[in-house]
Design a protein around this motif. Structure first.
Motif, PDB file in Angstrom:
ATOM      1  N   SER A 152     -58.272  -7.053  39.183  1.00  0.00           N
ATOM      2  CA  SER A 152     -57.204  -8.021  39.462  1.00  0.00           C
ATOM      3  C   SER A 152     -57.451  -9.270  38.624  1.00  0.00           C
ATOM      4  O   SER A 152     -58.553  -9.486  38.132  1.00  0.00           O
ATOM      5  N   GLN A 153     -56.432 -10.078  38.484  1.00  0.00           N
ATOM      6  CA  GLN A 153     -56.529 -11.273  37.663  1.00  0.00           C
ATOM      7  C   GLN A 153     -57.365 -12.363  38.322  1.00  0.00           C
ATOM      8  O   GLN A 153     -57.223 -12.613  39.508  1.00  0.00           O
ATOM      9  N   ALA A 154     -58.187 -12.999  37.523  1.00  0.00           N
ATOM     10  CA  ALA A 154     -58.910 -14.195  37.956  1.00  0.00           C
ATOM     11  C   ALA A 154     -58.128 -15.412  37.463  1.00  0.00           C
ATOM     12  O   ALA A 154     -57.218 -15.291  36.653  1.00  0.00           O
ATOM     13  N   LEU A 155     -58.471 -16.567  37.949  1.00  0.00           N
ATOM     14  CA  LEU A 155     -57.731 -17.784  37.633  1.00  0.00           C
ATOM     15  C   LEU A 155     -57.528 -18.026  36.132  1.00  0.00           C
ATOM     16  O   LEU A 155     -56.407 -18.341  35.717  1.00  0.00           O
ATOM     17  N   PRO A 156     -58.557 -17.881  35.273  1.00  0.00           N
ATOM     18  CA  PRO A 156     -58.305 -18.107  33.844  1.00  0.00           C
ATOM     19  C   PRO A 156     -57.239 -17.168  33.274  1.00  0.00           C
ATOM     20  O   PRO A 156     -56.411 -17.579  32.470  1.00  0.00           O
ATOM     21  N   SER A 157     -57.243 -15.924  33.722  1.00  0.00           N
ATOM     22  CA  SER A 157     -56.235 -14.968  33.251  1.00  0.00           C
ATOM     23  C   SER A 157     -54.852 -15.323  33.769  1.00  0.00           C
ATOM     24  O   SER A 157     -53.863 -15.192  33.049  1.00  0.00           O
ATOM     25  N   VAL A 158     -54.764 -15.766  34.997  1.00  0.00           N
ATOM     26  CA  VAL A 158     -53.469 -16.163  35.564  1.00  0.00           C
ATOM     27  C   VAL A 158     -52.879 -17.286  34.724  1.00  0.00           C
ATOM     28  O   VAL A 158     -51.695 -17.237  34.339  1.00  0.00           O
ATOM     29  N   LEU A 159     -53.674 -18.279  34.394  1.00  0.00           N
ATOM     30  CA  LEU A 159     -53.204 -19.398  33.576  1.00  0.00           C
ATOM     31  C   LEU A 159     -52.787 -18.909  32.184  1.00  0.00           C
ATOM     32  O   LEU A 159     -51.710 -19.257  31.691  1.00  0.00           O
ATOM     33  N   LYS A 160     -53.630 -18.121  31.560  1.00  0.00           N
ATOM     34  CA  LYS A 160     -53.322 -17.592  30.226  1.00  0.00           C
ATOM     35  C   LYS A 160     -52.012 -16.823  30.243  1.00  0.00           C
ATOM     36  O   LYS A 160     -51.161 -17.010  29.371  1.00  0.00           O
ATOM     37  N   HIS A 161     -51.816 -15.980  31.220  1.00  0.00           N
ATOM     38  CA  HIS A 161     -50.614 -15.149  31.270  1.00  0.00           C
ATOM     39  C   HIS A 161     -49.361 -15.957  31.588  1.00  0.00           C
ATOM     40  O   HIS A 161     -48.277 -15.662  31.094  1.00  0.00           O
ATOM     41  N   LYS A 162     -49.493 -16.992  32.395  1.00  0.00           N
ATOM     42  CA  LYS A 162     -48.362 -17.897  32.654  1.00  0.00           C
ATOM     43  C   LYS A 162     -47.939 -18.577  31.351  1.00  0.00           C
ATOM     44  O   LYS A 162     -46.756 -18.677  31.051  1.00  0.00           O
ATOM     45  N   LEU A 163     -48.934 -19.072  30.603  1.00  0.00           N
ATOM     46  CA  LEU A 163     -48.634 -19.724  29.333  1.00  0.00           C
ATOM     47  C   LEU A 163     -47.965 -18.754  28.357  1.00  0.00           C
ATOM     48  O   LEU A 163     -46.966 -19.094  27.719  1.00  0.00           O
ATOM     49  N   LEU A 164     -48.526 -17.561  28.234  1.00  0.00           N
ATOM     50  CA  LEU A 164     -47.931 -16.564  27.345  1.00  0.00           C
ATOM     51  C   LEU A 164     -46.502 -16.233  27.758  1.00  0.00           C
ATOM     52  O   LEU A 164     -45.608 -16.149  26.920  1.00  0.00           O
ATOM     53  N   GLY A 165     -46.298 -16.034  29.050  1.00  0.00           N
ATOM     54  CA  GLY A 165     -44.985 -15.664  29.556  1.00  0.00           C
ATOM     55  C   GLY A 165     -43.918 -16.705  29.302  1.00  0.00           C
ATOM     56  O   GLY A 165     -42.736 -16.377  29.149  1.00  0.00           O
ATOM     57  N   HIS A 166     -44.322 -17.969  29.229  1.00  0.00           N
ATOM     58  CA  HIS A 166     -43.362 -19.048  28.973  1.00  0.00           C
ATOM     59  C   HIS A 166     -43.291 -19.426  27.499  1.00  0.00           C
ATOM     60  O   HIS A 166     -42.232 -19.805  27.008  1.00  0.00           O
ATOM     61  N   TYR A 167     -44.407 -19.326  26.803  1.00  0.00           N
ATOM     62  CA  TYR A 167     -44.478 -19.812  25.438  1.00  0.00           C
ATOM     63  C   TYR A 167     -43.973 -18.804  24.409  1.00  0.00           C
ATOM     64  O   TYR A 167     -43.171 -19.157  23.543  1.00  0.00           O
ATOM     65  N   ILE A 168     -44.439 -17.561  24.479  1.00  0.00           N
ATOM     66  CA  ILE A 168     -44.090 -16.637  23.398  1.00  0.00           C
ATOM     67  C   ILE A 168     -42.607 -16.246  23.360  1.00  0.00           C
ATOM     68  O   ILE A 168     -42.103 -15.998  22.270  1.00  0.00           O
ATOM     69  N   PRO A 169     -41.878 -16.224  24.474  1.00  0.00           N
ATOM     70  CA  PRO A 169     -40.444 -15.940  24.316  1.00  0.00           C
ATOM     71  C   PRO A 169     -39.737 -17.025  23.488  1.00  0.00           C
ATOM     72  O   PRO A 169     -38.933 -16.709  22.602  1.00  0.00           O
ATOM     73  N   GLN A 170     -40.060 -18.278  23.739  1.00  0.00           N
ATOM     74  CA  GLN A 170     -39.433 -19.374  23.002  1.00  0.00           C
ATOM     75  C   GLN A 170     -39.919 -19.421  21.558  1.00  0.00           C
ATOM     76  O   GLN A 170     -39.130 -19.515  20.621  1.00  0.00           O
ATOM     77  N   PHE A 171     -41.228 -19.358  21.370  1.00  0.00           N
ATOM     78  CA  PHE A 171     -41.792 -19.417  20.028  1.00  0.00           C
ATOM     79  C   PHE A 171     -41.348 -18.211  19.204  1.00  0.00           C
ATOM     80  O   PHE A 171     -40.956 -18.349  18.053  1.00  0.00           O
ATOM     81  N   GLY A 172     -41.398 -17.033  19.806  1.00  0.00           N
ATOM     82  CA  GLY A 172     -40.968 -15.829  19.107  1.00  0.00           C
ATOM     83  C   GLY A 172     -39.503 -15.882  18.724  1.00  0.00           C
ATOM     84  O   GLY A 172     -39.110 -15.477  17.629  1.00  0.00           O
ATOM     85  N   GLY A 173     -38.681 -16.390  19.629  1.00  0.00           N
ATOM     86  CA  GLY A 173     -37.263 -16.511  19.344  1.00  0.00           C
ATOM     87  C   GLY A 173     -36.983 -17.452  18.190  1.00  0.00           C
ATOM     88  O   GLY A 173     -36.123 -17.187  17.347  1.00  0.00           O
ATOM     89  N   MET A 174     -37.732 -18.551  18.140  1.00  0.00           N
ATOM     90  CA  MET A 174     -37.543 -19.525  17.055  1.00  0.00           C
ATOM     91  C   MET A 174     -38.044 -18.965  15.725  1.00  0.00           C
ATOM     92  O   MET A 174     -37.351 -19.045  14.721  1.00  0.00           O
ATOM     93  N   THR A 175     -39.260 -18.421  15.703  1.00  0.00           N
ATOM     94  CA  THR A 175     -39.840 -17.976  14.438  1.00  0.00           C
ATOM     95  C   THR A 175     -39.178 -16.719  13.905  1.00  0.00           C
ATOM     96  O   THR A 175     -39.151 -16.498  12.701  1.00  0.00           O
ATOM     97  N   GLY A 176     -38.630 -15.894  14.767  1.00  0.00           N
ATOM     98  CA  GLY A 176     -37.986 -14.670  14.316  1.00  0.00           C
ATOM     99  C   GLY A 176     -36.499 -14.806  14.080  1.00  0.00           C
ATOM    100  O   GLY A 176     -35.838 -13.858  13.667  1.00  0.00           O
TER     101      GLY A 176
END
Length: 114
Positions: free
Chosen positions: A12-36
């Protein structure tokens, strides 16, 4: 005690992974949409991909990226090429099963490098 991704890391996810995955889930859709947005293509590389999904069913970073890639392909016709590197054979094999699900949806995810 777990070291790296050994032991029960994927239980199961530990706190560092939860934070990392929250950031990825919010950041890469926007960044990917802009760069692509210019030519409709994007390359995503995860150098420490892991198994893709926790035993609890929660997505790991590789699956989060493939979910976004699938969504961008469907909604925006933005094609991601997702490259994953995982040195542990057992983890890479589990990741391949997850990647197969997204390949069936049209996500470009070449075989995991080891």
């Amino acid at each position: 005690m777990s070291t790296g991704t050994d032991g029960d890391y994927w239980a199961s996810q530990a706190l560092p992974s939860v934070l990392k995955h929250k950031l990825l889930g919010h950041y890469i859709p926007q960044f990917g949409g802009m760069t692509g947005s210019r030519d409709g293509k994007l390359v995503y590389l995860d150098g420490y991909a892991g198994e893709g999904r926790y035993k609890s069913g929660e997505p790991g970073s590789a699956e989060i990226a493939m979910r976004v890639a699938s969504s961008h392909l469907t909604k925006n016709n933005l094609r991601w090429s997702c490259f994953f590197v995982e040195r542990k054979s057992d983890s890479a094999n589990r990741l391949e099963k997850i990647a197969d699900l997204y390949r069936a949806q049209g996500v470009d995810a070449p075989r995991t490098s080891r």
